[in-house]
Scaffold this motif. Structure first.
Motif, PDB file in Angstrom:
ATOM      1  N   ARG A 109       0.839  -1.199   0.000  1.00 57.35           N
ATOM      2  CA  ARG A 109       0.000   0.000   0.000  1.00 57.35           C
ATOM      3  C   ARG A 109       0.874   1.249   0.000  1.00 57.35           C
ATOM      4  O   ARG A 109       0.613   2.226  -0.705  1.00 57.35           O
ATOM      5  N   GLU A 113       0.737   3.471  -3.431  1.00 57.58           N
ATOM      6  CA  GLU A 113      -0.079   4.670  -3.274  1.00 57.58           C
ATOM      7  C   GLU A 113       0.758   5.921  -3.019  1.00 57.58           C
ATOM      8  O   GLU A 113       0.218   6.963  -2.689  1.00 57.58           O
ATOM      9  N   TYR A 235      -2.952  -7.043   0.560  1.00 59.51           N
ATOM     10  CA  TYR A 235      -3.191  -5.777  -0.133  1.00 59.51           C
ATOM     11  C   TYR A 235      -4.418  -5.877  -1.029  1.00 59.51           C
ATOM     12  O   TYR A 235      -5.255  -4.958  -1.077  1.00 59.51           O
ATOM     13  N   THR A 239      -7.727  -3.638  -0.218  1.00 62.28           N
ATOM     14  CA  THR A 239      -8.134  -2.667  -1.225  1.00 62.28           C
ATOM     15  C   THR A 239      -9.577  -2.897  -1.648  1.00 62.28           C
ATOM     16  O   THR A 239     -10.357  -1.944  -1.822  1.00 62.28           O
ATOM     17  N   ASP A 243     -12.534  -0.168  -1.164  1.00 59.10           N
ATOM     18  CA  ASP A 243     -13.349   0.243  -2.303  1.00 59.10           C
ATOM     19  C   ASP A 243     -14.835   0.050  -2.004  1.00 59.10           C
ATOM     20  O   ASP A 243     -15.666   0.906  -2.344  1.00 59.10           O
ATOM     21  N   ASP A 373      -5.763   3.931   4.762  1.00 63.73           N
ATOM     22  CA  ASP A 373      -5.992   4.225   3.347  1.00 63.73           C
ATOM     23  C   ASP A 373      -6.315   5.719   3.259  1.00 63.73           C
ATOM     24  O   ASP A 373      -7.277   6.184   3.864  1.00 63.73           O
TER      25      ASP A 373
END
Length: 587
Positions: A109, A113, A235, A239, A243, A373
């Motif tokens: 991540r 990112e 991951y 994710t 989402d 996140d």
């Protein structure tokens, strides 16, 4: 005839030995290069990122597969495998020395990112430094060694260890040592557990499968390759859930808010055993400050609260989502209470000694990942703890940054609590109980009595933290809700220490799923909100499950929205006392 049979058996055994020795006879440059690197990394990183007894079978199997290639193809593939595996091992060694982070953490991540400018700053700050030149030198030496050994092999070819060792007996001993090492290391059954973990369909399932493997003695995360595979799986799953949450939350809105309680603290405990709390009748003075507040009328103890699971990572999501576990969907199927409170004008802070912003271990990857996140944290939080501390009282200093006096505040205060090992959960200055205080526990050994003493000392230490909070906010308009994430067993049944996740017997459900819960209100709060205090006091004996805490928070704040369900708010007159209280189980 007998001699002919014996000769055939000897030839067969010799052929089997030759097959099992192929990694050493055909791919010895690969084996020696990687083994040398792992030893170097072990010396470089204070014990290393690789457990050699687990790495040896992995190297053996890869070398065996390489041995079936021929000529240049074997050399090319072997060198490519060496570069990839060696680079991974050195990168992980760097991460461990600099950040105490391996591939099982949220390294992917962080990498994927990061913006180009952030990546450039990272390289300038941490990588392109003289004191890190050792990693570059190690990688260079490793590649030179690998090329040199392959050049030697290209010139001299394979060698038959059966002849080179000079003795059939010695060759057989090597074969037996290989077989014995596979058995000793547990590598073969570990492959089953690795496959089992990789079949996980969500993070809770991943954690349960991972824990199941560990409890059955699997050492499947002791090499860089295994951790890399697990890290990628983590991951991917995290994710997906982020989402899903963002998709659920994009249209979430509140209708109004009366701001009834301007400052709300949600105190989430850890491994707090209900029967070890003096406020629930325990025969040791583990919660004297809580007892004082109870006598003074500032505390309502909820006597029938249960949690949803025995893992903090699962409970924390259930405890903050407006979704309840018996409803269709998952915790991402409804918005988080923090988002709605931010919309209501509250400053939302997360002060934690487990899921700090810079903590990236596997448990953070399954628990607090969504609050790191950047898309989700921006939606939910105004402040988050940057780093964890040795002891929970250090979190108190962060409240000056987290809570703005005179403004609307929701603070989530999440401690390490009474997590094992209990003797590390409190400073020595708070040691009060000793094994001698448990003479009546004749079923326990002296060592077990000391463990119980450590647990009760850690509980007493938590009580002191409550005391500091009460003193800090005694003259302010503050209400504090406490609930533990789950329970524990500190030899309460005479034999069990910790948690047994797949044990759903009545005794274990009581110790692990029944949790302490109480609501404290400052004298100022009582003066300004007598009706709310009365509603809290009326709820003392209602059966409650902690995944409905968000509804309680919304009612304390006076938030009106379509997500608020009065039947799930503990203090509401419409509270459903017949709700089936379920627990999360491994699917």
């Amino acid at each position: 005839m007998q001699q002919s049979i014996l000769t055939k058996v000897q030839k067969t055994a010799w052929a089997v030995a030759g097959f099992l020795l192929r990694p050493f006879t055909h791919c010895w440059p690969f084996f020696v290069s990687m083994l040398a690197l792992y030893v170097a990394v072990k010396l470089l990183v204070n014990g290393g990122t690789v457990l050699l007894k687990d790495a040896m079978p992995e190297l053996y199997v890869i070398a065996m597969l390489l041995s079936f290639l021929c000529g240049k193809a074997r050399t090319i593939v072997s060198l490519a495998a060496l570069v990839v595996m060696g680079t991974l091992a050195i990168i992980e060694a760097f991460l461990m020395t600099q950040f105490n982070l391996d591939f099982m953490g949220e390294v992917f991540r962080l990498m994927l990112e990061s913006s180009p400018s952030e990546t450039s700053q990272f390289l300038d700050t941490f990588v392109f430094q003289m004191h890190n030149i050792k990693f570059v030198v190690l990688l260079s030496c490793f590649i030179i060694l690998a090329l040199a050994l392959h050049a030697v092999k290209a010139r001299w070819g394979d060698f038959d260890m059966r002849k080179s060792l000079g003795s059939k007996c010695v060759s057989c001993m090597v074969v037996l040592a290989v077989i014995a090492h596979f058995v000793y290391s547990g590598w073969i059954p570990a492959q089953y557990y690795i496959g089992n973990v990789l079949l996980a369909h969500d993070l809770y399932d991943f954690e349960m499968r991972y824990i199941y493997g560990r409890e059955h003695g699997s050492h499947y995360s002791k090499t860089s390759i295994t951790r890399l595979v697990f890290g990628l799986k983590l991951y991917h799953l995290s994710t997906l859930q982020c989402d899903e949450l963002l998709n659920t939350s994009k249209n979430a809105r509140i209708d109004s808010c009366s701001h009834t309680s301007p400052c709300i603290i949600l105190f989430i405990g850890e491994s707090f055993i209900k029967r070890h709390a003096q406020v629930y009748g325990y025969n040791k003075a583990t919660t004297p400050r809580l007892m004082q507040e109870l006598r003074e009328g500032n505390l309502t103890v909820i006597d029938d609260a249960v949690t949803t699971a025995t893992q903090t990572s699962e409970v924390i999501k259930n405890m903050l989502s407006l979704h309840s576990i018996e409803q269709p969907g998952t915790w991402t199927s409804a918005p988080m209470v923090m988002q709605l409170m931010k919309q209501a004008g509250y400053r939302v802070s997360f002060v934690t000694n487990q899921y700090a912003a810079t903590e990236h271990n596997v448990w953070n990857s399954t628990g607090g990942f969504f609050m790191r996140d950047p898309r989700v944290s921006h939606l939910l939080l105004d402040y988050q703890t940057p780093a964890s501390h040795d002891y929970d009282d250090a979190l108190l200093a962060e409240l000056d940054q987290a809570i703005t006096p005179g403004k609307l505040n929701l603070n989530i205060f999440h401690v390490r609590g009474q997590h094992v090992a209990y003797d590390c959960s409190y400073p020595a200055s708070h040691a009060h109980f000793t094994a001698a205080d448990y003479r009546d526990r004749t079923e326990l050994s002296a060592d077990q009595k000391q463990v119980v003493a450590h647990y009760d000392n850690s509980t007493l230490y938590q009580d002191s933290i409550f005391g500091v909070l009460f003193d800090r906010y005694v003259q302010q308009d503050v209400v504090l809700v406490f609930a533990s994430d789950h329970g524990e067993n500190a030899y309460d049944d005479g034999k069990t220490l910790g948690r047994v996740h797949d044990d759903k017997t009545p005794a274990m459900i009581e110790s692990q799923y029944q949790v302490p819960m109480w609501i404290w209100y400052s004298p100022r709060y009582k003066e300004l909100h007598p009706e709310m205090v009365e509603k809290i006091q009326m709820a003392a004996h209602r059966p409650f499950q902690t995944d409905d805490i968000p509804h309680l928070i919304l009612e304390l704040a006076g938030v009106k929205c379509k997500y608020f369900d009065p039947a799930r708010s503990l203090i509401n007159d419409q509270f459903n006392t017949s709700r089936p209280r379920k627990v999360t189980v491994k699917k």
